[in-house]
Motif scaffolding. Sequence first.
Motif, PDB file in Angstrom:
ATOM      1  N   ARG A  62       0.838  -1.203   0.000  1.00 61.21           N
ATOM      2  CA  ARG A  62       0.000   0.000   0.000  1.00 61.21           C
ATOM      3  C   ARG A  62       0.871   1.250   0.000  1.00 61.21           C
ATOM      4  O   ARG A  62       0.622   2.203  -0.754  1.00 61.21           O
ATOM      5  CB  ARG A  62      -0.915  -0.022   1.218  1.00 61.21           C
ATOM      6  N   LEU A  63       1.889   1.258   0.831  1.00 60.49           N
ATOM      7  CA  LEU A  63       2.783   2.414   0.882  1.00 60.49           C
ATOM      8  C   LEU A  63       3.551   2.582  -0.425  1.00 60.49           C
ATOM      9  O   LEU A  63       3.840   3.710  -0.845  1.00 60.49           O
ATOM     10  CB  LEU A  63       3.754   2.271   2.049  1.00 60.49           C
ATOM     11  N   ALA A  64       3.884   1.471  -1.068  1.00 58.83           N
ATOM     12  CA  ALA A  64       4.633   1.533  -2.330  1.00 58.83           C
ATOM     13  C   ALA A  64       3.827   2.214  -3.433  1.00 58.83           C
ATOM     14  O   ALA A  64       4.407   2.707  -4.407  1.00 58.83           O
ATOM     15  CB  ALA A  64       5.041   0.135  -2.772  1.00 58.83           C
ATOM     16  N   GLN A  65       2.518   2.244  -3.286  1.00 60.12           N
ATOM     17  CA  GLN A  65       1.659   2.910  -4.266  1.00 60.12           C
ATOM     18  C   GLN A  65       1.382   4.363  -3.905  1.00 60.12           C
ATOM     19  O   GLN A  65       0.711   5.073  -4.652  1.00 60.12           O
ATOM     20  CB  GLN A  65       0.332   2.151  -4.383  1.00 60.12           C
ATOM     21  N   GLY A  66       1.883   4.787  -2.774  1.00 58.73           N
ATOM     22  CA  GLY A  66       1.554   6.114  -2.273  1.00 58.73           C
ATOM     23  C   GLY A  66       2.556   7.184  -2.674  1.00 58.73           C
ATOM     24  O   GLY A  66       3.473   6.952  -3.471  1.00 58.73           O
ATOM     25  N   PRO A  67       2.390   8.387  -2.111  1.00 56.89           N
ATOM     26  CA  PRO A  67       3.237   9.539  -2.461  1.00 56.89           C
ATOM     27  C   PRO A  67       4.605   9.457  -1.776  1.00 56.89           C
ATOM     28  O   PRO A  67       4.769   9.911  -0.640  1.00 56.89           O
ATOM     29  CB  PRO A  67       2.428  10.730  -1.961  1.00 56.89           C
ATOM     30  N   SER A  68       5.568   8.883  -2.438  1.00 64.12           N
ATOM     31  CA  SER A  68       6.859   8.596  -1.809  1.00 64.12           C
ATOM     32  C   SER A  68       7.568   9.852  -1.322  1.00 64.12           C
ATOM     33  O   SER A  68       8.220   9.829  -0.273  1.00 64.12           O
ATOM     34  CB  SER A  68       7.763   7.833  -2.785  1.00 64.12           C
ATOM     35  N   GLN A  69       7.446  10.950  -2.067  1.00 64.79           N
ATOM     36  CA  GLN A  69       8.101  12.178  -1.615  1.00 64.79           C
ATOM     37  C   GLN A  69       7.441  12.711  -0.341  1.00 64.79           C
ATOM     38  O   GLN A  69       8.111  13.183   0.572  1.00 64.79           O
ATOM     39  CB  GLN A  69       8.044  13.222  -2.733  1.00 64.79           C
ATOM     40  N   SER A  70       6.118  12.604  -0.280  1.00 65.23           N
ATOM     41  CA  SER A  70       5.404  13.005   0.920  1.00 65.23           C
ATOM     42  C   SER A  70       5.799  12.128   2.106  1.00 65.23           C
ATOM     43  O   SER A  70       6.046  12.629   3.211  1.00 65.23           O
ATOM     44  CB  SER A  70       3.898  12.907   0.685  1.00 65.23           C
ATOM     45  N   TYR A  71       5.884  10.821   1.889  1.00 66.01           N
ATOM     46  CA  TYR A  71       6.274   9.908   2.967  1.00 66.01           C
ATOM     47  C   TYR A  71       7.657  10.250   3.507  1.00 66.01           C
ATOM     48  O   TYR A  71       7.897  10.201   4.722  1.00 66.01           O
ATOM     49  CB  TYR A  71       6.279   8.467   2.467  1.00 66.01           C
ATOM     50  N   SER A  72       8.583  10.560   2.612  1.00 61.69           N
ATOM     51  CA  SER A  72       9.935  10.910   3.043  1.00 61.69           C
ATOM     52  C   SER A  72       9.915  12.130   3.958  1.00 61.69           C
ATOM     53  O   SER A  72      10.576  12.152   5.010  1.00 61.69           O
ATOM     54  CB  SER A  72      10.815  11.184   1.814  1.00 61.69           C
ATOM     55  N   LEU A  73       9.127  13.133   3.581  1.00 64.02           N
ATOM     56  CA  LEU A  73       9.062  14.349   4.383  1.00 64.02           C
ATOM     57  C   LEU A  73       8.296  14.119   5.688  1.00 64.02           C
ATOM     58  O   LEU A  73       8.627  14.704   6.726  1.00 64.02           O
ATOM     59  CB  LEU A  73       8.415  15.468   3.567  1.00 64.02           C
ATOM     60  N   ILE A  74       7.277  13.256   5.658  1.00 63.32           N
ATOM     61  CA  ILE A  74       6.560  12.912   6.888  1.00 63.32           C
ATOM     62  C   ILE A  74       7.509  12.256   7.882  1.00 63.32           C
ATOM     63  O   ILE A  74       7.511  12.573   9.086  1.00 63.32           O
ATOM     64  CB  ILE A  74       5.369  11.986   6.582  1.00 63.32           C
ATOM     65  N   ARG A  75       8.334  11.322   7.397  1.00 64.27           N
ATOM     66  CA  ARG A  75       9.293  10.653   8.285  1.00 64.27           C
ATOM     67  C   ARG A  75      10.249  11.680   8.896  1.00 64.27           C
ATOM     68  O   ARG A  75      10.535  11.662  10.098  1.00 64.27           O
ATOM     69  CB  ARG A  75      10.112   9.608   7.510  1.00 64.27           C
ATOM     70  N   LYS A  76      10.734  12.583   8.058  1.00 64.09           N
ATOM     71  CA  LYS A  76      11.675  13.598   8.538  1.00 64.09           C
ATOM     72  C   LYS A  76      11.012  14.493   9.590  1.00 64.09           C
ATOM     73  O   LYS A  76      11.600  14.796  10.640  1.00 64.09           O
ATOM     74  CB  LYS A  76      12.172  14.432   7.361  1.00 64.09           C
ATOM     75  N   ALA A  77       9.778  14.895   9.326  1.00 61.73           N
ATOM     76  CA  ALA A  77       9.071  15.782  10.252  1.00 61.73           C
ATOM     77  C   ALA A  77       8.789  15.083  11.580  1.00 61.73           C
ATOM     78  O   ALA A  77       8.920  15.681  12.653  1.00 61.73           O
ATOM     79  CB  ALA A  77       7.767  16.262   9.627  1.00 61.73           C
TER      80      ALA A  77
END
Length: 258
Positions: free
Chosen positions: A197-212
């Motif tokens: 499910r995550l692999a189909q999602g907004p990878s750039q957004s996920y990266s920034l969410i993790r950082k935040a």
Amino acid sequence: MTDKILVERKDGVTTLRLNDPKAMNAMTADMAGALRDLLISESKTARSIVLAGSERAFSAGANLNAAMPDDTTGFDVGETLEKEYNPLMLTIRDLEVPVISAVRGAAAGVGASIALACDIIVAGKSAYFLEAFARIGLIPDGGATWLLTKAVGRVRAMEMMLLAEKIPAEQALDWGLITRVTDDGAVEATALDIAARLAQGPSQSYSLIRKAAWSAADSDFAGALSTERKLQKEAGETRDFAEGLAAFKEKRAPRFQS
């Protein structure tokens, strides 16, 4: 590289499997270094990563037989942390893609730290988490003092670290230490479904969410607001946002490809 970590790839998801079942996947310095290298290399192509172990154990912690000399006089027990395990934990924190741990059996010592540093932690009903360091006169490592205190609070973290008792999966879920409990046979399937499910999602957004999120854990409220403002600007400049906004306006499902 070590043969004690297996790599499985499918549809944008990489599974990194600790593979020393005879030792209950106890970690060595070589395994820690190899896992770090694989996380870095796989994150360049995978859109999500699953960390898994074997049926009896995710990881029983550090392999003390391999790590400790017979005579520890003058031996710096913290050196391996500095050279191998701390860089591994920081790599997990700093990855650009989401990481899911699939925990069956024991997750002890630094093995528990690795599992608990992931973004989503799926555990089987017979899984347990153990901070056994006090039993041998050491302190928790792999960032455990930080991870536990942030997840379950100082008092429960102290109980885990001082009493060195097993925390069963259901209790870990109740305490907020992990995110999901499943039947033992469904652990990896559940983790892989989440990863897909995550692999189909907004990878750039996920990266920034993790950082935040990692930044917020070390920030006060005003600091978190400042970080969100900075990273939201970055998010607004990505292809993910452009596609997400277009899909919202067109009343369709987004097709994230970045």
